[in-house]
Design a protein around this motif. Structure first.
Motif, short mmCIF file in Angstrom:
data_model
loop_
_atom_site.label_atom_id
_atom_site.label_comp_id
_atom_site.label_asym_id
_atom_site.label_seq_id
_atom_site.Cartn_x
_atom_site.Cartn_y
_atom_site.Cartn_z
N ILE A 193 72.31 72.79 9.49
CA ILE A 193 73.21 72.00 9.30
C ILE A 193 74.37 72.18 7.93
O ILE A 193 75.34 71.70 7.80
N ASP A 194 73.86 73.35 7.33
CA ASP A 194 74.69 73.68 5.92
C ASP A 194 75.00 75.10 5.96
O ASP A 194 74.06 75.99 5.33
N PRO A 195 75.97 75.50 6.41
CA PRO A 195 76.29 77.04 6.34
C PRO A 195 76.09 77.68 4.95
O PRO A 195 75.83 78.96 4.99
N ALA A 196 76.35 77.10 3.75
CA ALA A 196 76.30 77.55 2.53
C ALA A 196 74.76 78.07 2.22
O ALA A 196 74.48 78.87 1.37
N HIS A 197 73.82 77.40 2.98
CA HIS A 197 72.58 77.47 2.56
C HIS A 197 71.72 78.01 3.88
O HIS A 197 70.63 77.41 4.31
N LYS A 198 72.19 78.82 4.50
CA LYS A 198 71.70 79.01 6.07
C LYS A 198 70.21 80.00 6.12
O LYS A 198 69.51 79.86 6.90
N LEU A 199 69.65 80.24 4.88
CA LEU A 199 68.34 80.91 4.52
C LEU A 199 67.56 79.99 4.72
O LEU A 199 66.24 80.39 4.87
N PHE A 200 67.67 78.88 4.19
CA PHE A 200 66.53 77.88 4.04
C PHE A 200 66.01 77.02 5.04
O PHE A 200 66.44 75.94 5.15
N VAL A 201 65.41 77.70 5.81
CA VAL A 201 64.94 77.22 7.06
C VAL A 201 63.83 76.19 6.71
O VAL A 201 63.25 75.32 7.49
N GLU A 202 63.02 76.45 5.60
CA GLU A 202 62.12 75.62 5.42
C GLU A 202 62.32 74.23 4.58
O GLU A 202 61.47 73.30 4.59
N ASN A 203 63.50 74.05 4.19
CA ASN A 203 63.99 72.70 3.78
C ASN A 203 64.26 71.74 5.00
O ASN A 203 65.32 72.36 5.74
N ALA A 204 63.73 70.69 5.35
CA ALA A 204 63.80 70.02 6.43
C ALA A 204 63.81 68.53 6.03
O ALA A 204 63.03 68.21 5.05
N TYR A 205 64.28 67.75 6.95
CA TYR A 205 63.92 66.06 6.97
C TYR A 205 63.60 65.68 8.33
O TYR A 205 64.12 66.16 9.24
#
Length: 313
Positions: A147-159
Motif C-alpha cells: 500500500i506504500d510505494p515508497a516502502h515497497k521492500l517492507f513486506v514484513e511490516n503488516a497490520y
C-alpha cells in the motif's frame, strides 16, 4: 518466584489503570505471543511441544516476535527453512516479525560470515512471499509493501484488525537495530516510522478501542537507547511515546530480545516523565525459558487485558 510476583502485581495494576468500556456484545480476542527460540538444538523438541500446546488452546492467532535462533548459530538456508516448516505447524495463523539473530548478526564467524542484507532478502522471500500469514489457516494481512510505494521492500511490516483491536508488526530489531549499517538502517527506520504513523491513523479513523504493536527489539534495554545519538532505537521510542500519548486508549507493545517476562508501563508523554497510563509493554520469555504468553482482550470489561503463561505439560 520474583517473575511470578511481578506478573501478579502488574496484572492487578491493569485492573485499575485500563478503564475502557465497549459494547456488551463485543467478543473477546484470545491470542498467543512468543519469541527468542529455539536457541539451541536441545530446545528444538521443546519448541515443537510448545507449538502443540498452543494448538490445543486454539487461539485466534499467534505472534512470533523474532529471533528464531541464537546470535552465534549458523544462519543457513536449511535452518531458516526448518523454522518456516515449524511455523506452519500452527493450526491457526502465525504472524512473524524478524529478529536480529536471523540476519543482522549473521556476519559473525560462528553464524557463518553471511552478508546480513542477503540473509534479510532470503527471509523476505521465504517467510513473506504474499500477504498471507504463516500457519495452516493463514490470515490475510495488509502489508506496507502493498500500500506504500515508497516502502515497497517492507513486506514484513503488516497490520490486521480483529474485533475492536488493530494489530501491527514493525521490523525493529536488537543489536542496536543494525544502526552501524547506516544505509540499511536509515531506509528501514524511515519505513518503520511511517508504518507506525499509518497504523495508528487507521486505528483512530476506524474508532477502534485497542492497539497492539509487535516488534523484536527491547526498546528499554538501557537508558541510553532513548537519548544517545548512536542509538538505533531512539527514533522508535520517541515516535511511540508521541503516538501512544495521542492515542490515549489501551495499547500493548509486545517484544522479545531480553528473554524475561515483563509487563510494565515504560512509555512517557513526550517531554515529561509522566507515564502514559493506558500504554503497556510486554516482553516475552525466551532462550532457556521455552514458554509463551496467552493474551485476552475483552472490550466488555473495564480492564480489557489479561495474561496467562503457557508452559509445556
Amino acid at each position: 518466584m520474583k517473575n511470578n510476583l511481578r506478573y501478579i502485581l502488574t496484572t492487578a495494576l491493569l485492573s485499575v489503570a485500563c478503564l475502557t468500556l465497549a459494547p456488551a456484545n463485543a467478543n473477546p480476542i484470545r491470542f498467543v505471543t512468543l519469541g527468542d527460540m529455539p536457541y539451541r538444538s536441545a530446545d528444538e523438541a521443546a519448541f515443537i511441544n510448545l507449538i502443540t500446546e498452543i494448538n490445543q488452546t486454539n487461539p485466534a492467532f499467534t505472534i512470533f516476535v523474532g529471533d528464531t535462533k541464537s546470535g552465534g548459530s549458523p544462519c543457513t538456508n536449511a535452518y531458516l527453512e526448518s523454522i518456516w516448516k515449524s511455523f506452519n505447524r500452527f493450526e491457526n495463523p502465525l504472524i512473524y516479525t524478524p529478529g536480529d539473530n536471523e540476519w543482522t548478526d549473521c556476519h559473525r564467524p560462528s553464524a557463518g560470515s553471511f552478508n546480513p542484507e542477503e540473509r534479510l532478502q532470503f527471509i523476505r522471500e521465504l517467510y513473506f512471499p504474499n500477504n498471507n500469514s504463516l500457519g495452516k489457516k493463514p490470515l490475510r494481512l495488509i502489508r506496507q509493501a502493498d500500500i506504500d510505494p515508497a516502502h515497497k521492500l517492507f513486506v514484513e511490516n503488516a497490520y490486521w484488525v480483529s474485533g475492536a483491536t488493530l494489530f501491527a508488526t514493525v521490523h525493529v530489531v536488537g543489536s542496536n537495530n543494525n544502526f552501524e549499517n547506516a544505509s540499511e538502517y536509515a531506509m528501514r527506520n524511515r519505513a518503520n516510522l511511517a508504518w507506525l504513523d499509518y497504523v495508528v491513523k487507521v486505528a483512530q479513523e476506524r474508532a477502534l478501542d485497542h492497539l497492539v504493536i509487535a516488534m523484536q527489539a527491547d526498546l528499554f534495554y538501557s537508558p541510553e537507547q532513548a537519548s544517545s545519538s548512536k542509538s538505533g532505537l531512539r527514533d522508535t521510542i520517541a515516535r511511540l511515546n508521541q503516538l501512544l500519548s495521542q492515542w490515549n486508549k489501551p495499547a500493548l507493545v509486545i517484544h522479545g530480545d531480553s528473554h524475561q517476562l515483563i509487563i510494565d508501563q515504560p512509555f512517557k508523554h513526550p517531554g515529561t516523565k509522566r507515564v502514559i497510563e493506558r500504554a503497556y509493554r510486554i516482553q516475552v520469555m525466551g532462550d532457556h525459558q521455552v514458554e509463551a504468553l496467552e493474551i485476552t482482550i475483552d472490550s466488555g470489561k473495564r480492564s480489557p487485558f489479561s495474561f496467562r503463561p503457557l508452559v509445556i505439560r
